[in-house]
Motif scaffolding. Sequence first.
Motif, PDB file in Angstrom:
ATOM      1  N   GLU A   1      21.247  26.210  32.146  1.00 31.82           N
ATOM      2  CA  GLU A   1      21.910  24.938  31.851  1.00 31.82           C
ATOM      3  C   GLU A   1      23.058  25.092  30.853  1.00 31.82           C
ATOM      4  OE1 GLU A   1      21.221  22.369  33.673  1.00 31.82           O
ATOM      5  OE2 GLU A   1      19.683  23.595  34.654  1.00 31.82           O
ATOM      6  N   GLU A   2      23.286  26.292  30.353  1.00 35.26           N
ATOM      7  CA  GLU A   2      24.327  26.519  29.355  1.00 35.26           C
ATOM      8  C   GLU A   2      25.603  27.034  30.020  1.00 35.26           C
ATOM      9  OE1 GLU A   2      24.962  28.981  25.144  1.00 35.26           O
ATOM     10  OE2 GLU A   2      23.241  29.397  26.442  1.00 35.26           O
ATOM     11  N   THR A   3      26.741  26.474  29.608  1.00 37.61           N
ATOM     12  CA  THR A   3      28.045  26.904  30.110  1.00 37.61           C
ATOM     13  C   THR A   3      28.850  27.489  28.960  1.00 37.61           C
ATOM     14  OG1 THR A   3      28.024  25.150  31.774  1.00 37.61           O
ATOM     15  CG2 THR A   3      30.144  26.188  31.303  1.00 37.61           C
ATOM     16  N   ILE A   4      29.283  28.740  29.094  1.00 36.37           N
ATOM     17  CA  ILE A   4      29.963  29.457  28.013  1.00 36.37           C
ATOM     18  C   ILE A   4      31.417  29.710  28.399  1.00 36.37           C
ATOM     19  CG2 ILE A   4      29.970  31.541  26.613  1.00 36.37           C
ATOM     20  CD1 ILE A   4      26.986  31.844  27.294  1.00 36.37           C
ATOM     21  N   PRO A   5      32.392  29.127  27.699  1.00 31.11           N
ATOM     22  CA  PRO A   5      33.806  29.392  28.005  1.00 31.11           C
ATOM     23  C   PRO A   5      34.141  30.867  27.780  1.00 31.11           C
ATOM     24  CG  PRO A   5      33.557  27.465  26.579  1.00 31.11           C
ATOM     25  CD  PRO A   5      32.225  28.147  26.608  1.00 31.11           C
ATOM     26  N   LEU A   6      34.929  31.430  28.709  1.00 31.94           N
ATOM     27  CA  LEU A   6      35.282  32.847  28.624  1.00 31.94           C
ATOM     28  C   LEU A   6      36.768  33.075  28.377  1.00 31.94           C
ATOM     29  CD1 LEU A   6      33.203  34.353  31.591  1.00 31.94           C
ATOM     30  CD2 LEU A   6      32.609  34.310  29.167  1.00 31.94           C
ATOM     31  N   GLY A   7      37.591  32.092  28.702  1.00 33.46           N
ATOM     32  CA  GLY A   7      39.033  32.287  28.569  1.00 33.46           C
ATOM     33  C   GLY A   7      39.748  31.664  29.741  1.00 33.46           C
ATOM     34  N   SER A   8      40.965  32.123  29.999  1.00 32.38           N
ATOM     35  CA  SER A   8      41.756  31.543  31.086  1.00 32.38           C
ATOM     36  C   SER A   8      42.583  32.612  31.766  1.00 32.38           C
ATOM     37  CB  SER A   8      42.669  30.438  30.550  1.00 32.38           C
ATOM     38  OG  SER A   8      43.600  30.972  29.623  1.00 32.38           O
ATOM     39  N   VAL A   9      43.114  32.253  32.920  1.00 31.30           N
ATOM     40  CA  VAL A   9      43.974  33.145  33.685  1.00 31.30           C
ATOM     41  C   VAL A   9      45.138  32.318  34.227  1.00 31.30           C
ATOM     42  CG1 VAL A   9      42.686  32.794  35.829  1.00 31.30           C
ATOM     43  CG2 VAL A   9      44.055  34.855  35.548  1.00 31.30           C
ATOM     44  N   LYS A  10      46.316  32.935  34.294  1.00 26.92           N
ATOM     45  CA  LYS A  10      47.497  32.216  34.763  1.00 26.92           C
ATOM     46  C   LYS A  10      47.902  32.744  36.134  1.00 26.92           C
ATOM     47  CE  LYS A  10      51.900  30.393  33.130  1.00 26.92           C
ATOM     48  NZ  LYS A  10      52.800  30.276  31.956  1.00 26.92           N
ATOM     49  N   LEU A  11      48.111  31.808  37.088  1.00 24.05           N
ATOM     50  CA  LEU A  11      48.530  32.171  38.437  1.00 24.05           C
ATOM     51  C   LEU A  11      50.046  32.272  38.508  1.00 24.05           C
ATOM     52  CD1 LEU A  11      46.225  29.839  40.598  1.00 24.05           C
ATOM     53  CD2 LEU A  11      45.681  31.994  39.458  1.00 24.05           C
ATOM     54  N   GLY A  12      50.523  33.044  39.487  1.00 20.63           N
ATOM     55  CA  GLY A  12      51.963  33.206  39.644  1.00 20.63           C
ATOM     56  C   GLY A  12      52.632  31.982  40.221  1.00 20.63           C
ATOM     57  N   SER A  13      51.909  31.197  41.018  1.00 19.65           N
ATOM     58  CA  SER A  13      52.446  29.993  41.647  1.00 19.65           C
ATOM     59  C   SER A  13      51.384  28.905  41.599  1.00 19.65           C
ATOM     60  CB  SER A  13      52.850  30.257  43.101  1.00 19.65           C
ATOM     61  OG  SER A  13      53.812  31.289  43.186  1.00 19.65           O
ATOM     62  N   SER A  14      51.802  27.672  41.858  1.00 18.96           N
ATOM     63  CA  SER A  14      50.856  26.553  41.915  1.00 18.96           C
ATOM     64  C   SER A  14      50.290  26.473  43.330  1.00 18.96           C
ATOM     65  CB  SER A  14      51.562  25.242  41.557  1.00 18.96           C
ATOM     66  OG  SER A  14      52.104  25.311  40.260  1.00 18.96           O
ATOM     67  N   PRO A  15      49.008  26.723  43.505  1.00 22.14           N
ATOM     68  CA  PRO A  15      48.456  26.761  44.861  1.00 22.14           C
ATOM     69  C   PRO A  15      48.076  25.388  45.382  1.00 22.14           C
ATOM     70  CG  PRO A  15      46.759  27.356  43.285  1.00 22.14           C
ATOM     71  CD  PRO A  15      48.006  27.120  42.491  1.00 22.14           C
ATOM     72  N   SER A  16      48.345  25.146  46.666  1.00 21.72           N
ATOM     73  CA  SER A  16      47.816  23.957  47.326  1.00 21.72           C
ATOM     74  C   SER A  16      46.321  24.144  47.532  1.00 21.72           C
ATOM     75  CB  SER A  16      48.521  23.745  48.665  1.00 21.72           C
ATOM     76  OG  SER A  16      48.288  24.859  49.522  1.00 21.72           O
ATOM     77  N   SER A  17      45.654  23.117  47.992  1.00 21.03           N
ATOM     78  CA  SER A  17      44.196  23.161  48.122  1.00 21.03           C
ATOM     79  C   SER A  17      43.724  24.344  48.967  1.00 21.03           C
ATOM     80  CB  SER A  17      43.686  21.856  48.742  1.00 21.03           C
ATOM     81  OG  SER A  17      42.299  21.890  48.945  1.00 21.03           O
ATOM     82  N   GLY A  18      44.395  24.571  50.101  1.00 24.51           N
ATOM     83  CA  GLY A  18      43.966  25.635  51.006  1.00 24.51           C
ATOM     84  C   GLY A  18      44.262  27.033  50.506  1.00 24.51           C
ATOM     85  N   LYS A  19      45.076  27.151  49.429  1.00 27.86           N
ATOM     86  CA  LYS A  19      45.452  28.468  48.911  1.00 27.86           C
ATOM     87  C   LYS A  19      44.722  28.839  47.629  1.00 27.86           C
ATOM     88  CE  LYS A  19      50.182  28.348  50.786  1.00 27.86           C
ATOM     89  NZ  LYS A  19      51.620  28.424  50.430  1.00 27.86           N
ATOM     90  N   ARG A  20      43.940  27.925  47.094  1.00 24.73           N
ATOM     91  CA  ARG A  20      43.356  28.148  45.768  1.00 24.73           C
ATOM     92  C   ARG A  20      42.432  29.373  45.740  1.00 24.73           C
ATOM     93  NH1 ARG A  20      41.978  22.483  42.664  1.00 24.73           N
ATOM     94  NH2 ARG A  20      44.137  21.740  42.519  1.00 24.73           N
ATOM     95  N   LEU A  21      41.606  29.529  46.749  1.00 32.97           N
ATOM     96  CA  LEU A  21      40.640  30.630  46.742  1.00 32.97           C
ATOM     97  C   LEU A  21      41.333  31.993  46.713  1.00 32.97           C
ATOM     98  CD1 LEU A  21      37.703  31.615  46.878  1.00 32.97           C
ATOM     99  CD2 LEU A  21      37.834  31.399  49.375  1.00 32.97           C
ATOM    100  N   PRO A  22      42.247  32.308  47.641  1.00 31.15           N
ATOM    101  CA  PRO A  22      42.905  33.626  47.572  1.00 31.15           C
ATOM    102  C   PRO A  22      43.784  33.790  46.337  1.00 31.15           C
ATOM    103  CG  PRO A  22      43.847  32.294  49.339  1.00 31.15           C
ATOM    104  CD  PRO A  22      42.624  31.582  48.870  1.00 31.15           C
ATOM    105  N   PHE A  23      44.400  32.693  45.841  1.00 29.83           N
ATOM    106  CA  PHE A  23      45.231  32.802  44.637  1.00 29.83           C
ATOM    107  C   PHE A  23      44.390  33.192  43.430  1.00 29.83           C
ATOM    108  CE2 PHE A  23      49.684  30.938  44.924  1.00 29.83           C
ATOM    109  CZ  PHE A  23      49.799  31.173  46.292  1.00 29.83           C
ATOM    110  N   VAL A  24      43.231  32.561  43.258  1.00 30.61           N
ATOM    111  CA  VAL A  24      42.355  32.879  42.128  1.00 30.61           C
ATOM    112  C   VAL A  24      41.810  34.294  42.269  1.00 30.61           C
ATOM    113  CG1 VAL A  24      40.158  32.321  41.024  1.00 30.61           C
ATOM    114  CG2 VAL A  24      41.759  30.489  41.608  1.00 30.61           C
ATOM    115  N   ALA A  25      41.403  34.664  43.489  1.00 24.72           N
ATOM    116  CA  ALA A  25      40.880  36.019  43.711  1.00 24.72           C
ATOM    117  C   ALA A  25      41.926  37.066  43.349  1.00 24.72           C
ATOM    118  CB  ALA A  25      40.439  36.171  45.166  1.00 24.72           C
ATOM    119  N   HIS A  26      43.156  36.816  43.753  1.00 25.00           N
ATOM    120  CA  HIS A  26      44.226  37.771  43.443  1.00 25.00           C
ATOM    121  C   HIS A  26      44.477  37.849  41.938  1.00 25.00           C
ATOM    122  CE1 HIS A  26      48.565  38.668  42.710  1.00 25.00           C
ATOM    123  NE2 HIS A  26      48.278  39.696  43.490  1.00 25.00           N
ATOM    124  N   ALA A  27      44.496  36.693  41.273  1.00 26.04           N
ATOM    125  CA  ALA A  27      44.790  36.668  39.843  1.00 26.04           C
ATOM    126  C   ALA A  27      43.725  37.408  39.036  1.00 26.04           C
ATOM    127  CB  ALA A  27      44.903  35.223  39.355  1.00 26.04           C
TER     128      ALA A  27
END
Length: 658
Positions: free
Chosen positions: A162-188
């Motif tokens: 039940e515990e959620t621990i923040p780890l940090g953030s990552v910046k993508l090269g472009s703003s992904p549309s809904s259908g592109k979010r999964l591969p964009f995050v995986a690549h980043a």
Amino acid sequence: IVAYIVPTRALIQQVELDFRHYLSRGGLSSVVVTSVPVSHPRCSEPLVYVLTQERLHLLLVGDGSVTLDVLVVDEAQKVGDGTRGILLQQVIEDVIRRSPKTKVIFSSPMTDNPEILLEDAPADAKPQSLTSEQCTVNQNLLWVSQEPGKPKEWKLAACLDEETIPLGSVKLGSSPSSGKRLPFVAHALAAKSSGNLVYVNGAADAEKAAHLLWDLLGATAEVATDPEIGDLIKLVRKVVHRDYVLAEVLSRGVGFHYGNMPLLIRNQIEALFKSGKIRFLVCTSTLVEGVNLPAKTIFLRGPEKGRGRTMTEADFWNLAGRAGRLGLEFEGNVVCVDPTVPGVWKERPPRKRTLYTITRTTDTVLSQADDLVRFINEGTPREAATARPQLEYGFVYLLNHVIRCGSLAQSPIARRLSVETLRRLDIALSEVRATMSVPPAIVERNPGISPLAMKSLMTYFNGFDKPLNELLPVPPESEDAVEVYLRVVARINTHLSGDRPALTHARALLVVNWMRGYPLARIISERINYSTKKGLDFRVPEVIRATMRDIEEYARFRFPKYVSCYIDVLKHFLLGRGEDGLIVQIPPLCLWLEFGAFQKTQLSLMSLGLSRVSAIEVSEFIGRDDLDEAGCIAWLKNKNLNALDLSPIIIEELHGLL
């Protein structure tokens, strides 16, 4: 004689090769291992079958005397997997009925009621259970969500119960549309590492996500000069199509994997992924069904188990279990993208493992007794059978109990039903039993097909006023094969399956070309040429996917199911007419359809463990088409395989076999 049941056809060769490896390493290489469902004469050496429940059913109905010493059912919770679950339960019961002394081993992960699998054991059996909760690799559950108002910035968090621990953030090269979010995050997150699985919900999604990853990686990721990658690219273009997108994305270490693809290509993709040469592998629900592809990290976004089917918690954790490679790492990562976005996940991703409750599909059908009785009393209409196939499978399953036991009340099923439900079902089933026009053995041989549909087909045969040989299927090499199978498919549509007549011609052509052993590339090219000549709108990727899907779902599954019934009813009809000479002319279609070949040499090569692609390619260099397994081995051993004009990947498979 041992039978090992795997949940999907995609797993057969992998398990078959594993058996051969371990048996050989243990000094037991003389043990026969086969995935071909035909009986072998009992000899001094043991025999191991690696089969799906469909192939085990073929083995049992093909030889009424075959018995097993041991039956192993992997992923035994699949008794709850719809119509295939009913068939799995039926073949287990058939094995035990033939030989109550058969030892049965059920294997099922993360289940809280595994004892349900032992309920139907013979009265004198000694059921035992073994529960293990040992965790060999730990999975880190990570959530990745977009920062509000910042489309390119995504925050990571680790979920511990039940515990959620923040780890940090990552910046993508472009703003992904809904259908592109999964591969964009995986690549980043993982562009510089290997062992990444990206889970999507269908074949078209897999190709699109793979292409996006290929584009994001850029030209600096080119690996086409690697000999193994280059050989696979050439094989893909030859075996599938020169424009198949897999050939393009492989050039940058990206691949995709779904169940309808040719086995040899899937195997090589898996090998290159395990070696790290393919860094990103996009997968579909085939991965949930047991294909062994352990990874460092799995990326998911709103996963389903196939298009439109909700992924259960058990499926989620089964998939998550691929994260972390046993013997290589102590842990793996499961990355859930957009876990809190409404509409993306049907429910929020599970945060901790829970045990899965096994529910047999037969019990689900019995809980719908009103619908089942109505379906039977209305004559099992084909429209209802198509819309709710579990009703037809459940009806035939129960009817077989009535045939064997005299009534449902006298069968083992009785203890699962109330007195009133039992009475209503017994009345409906007994009426069908009394009016059947085919022998009980035919009903038992054809699970999931109503005897009332068989009766309709029998009535058609009785009224047939043309030469009776026109009812017979013919060998695929016959010049009139397409015309003959046009008529066979049309009769099946009308009386057995209820399929749409608009697809009759395309399906008849498909099953003929498949049985002829035509390479996949030729079948795809002929479809494209036909669409071009007719001026039809089409896209090559869609044609490729549709052809592979139709081969797996129709030529290798649906048509064999119904044509087997067609042949059984036809033989019964011809026997009543005294036409024994016509009966012996009926070819063994189901075996040919399962393997996509009819020549004995090709079938022998596949029964030795070769993929269809390799068996078809090699057979082009063999003069005889009637070689048995021993003859094929002798030919291969006496040939300089490296001198043949074959892909290095096929040569490697041949050397592995030898």
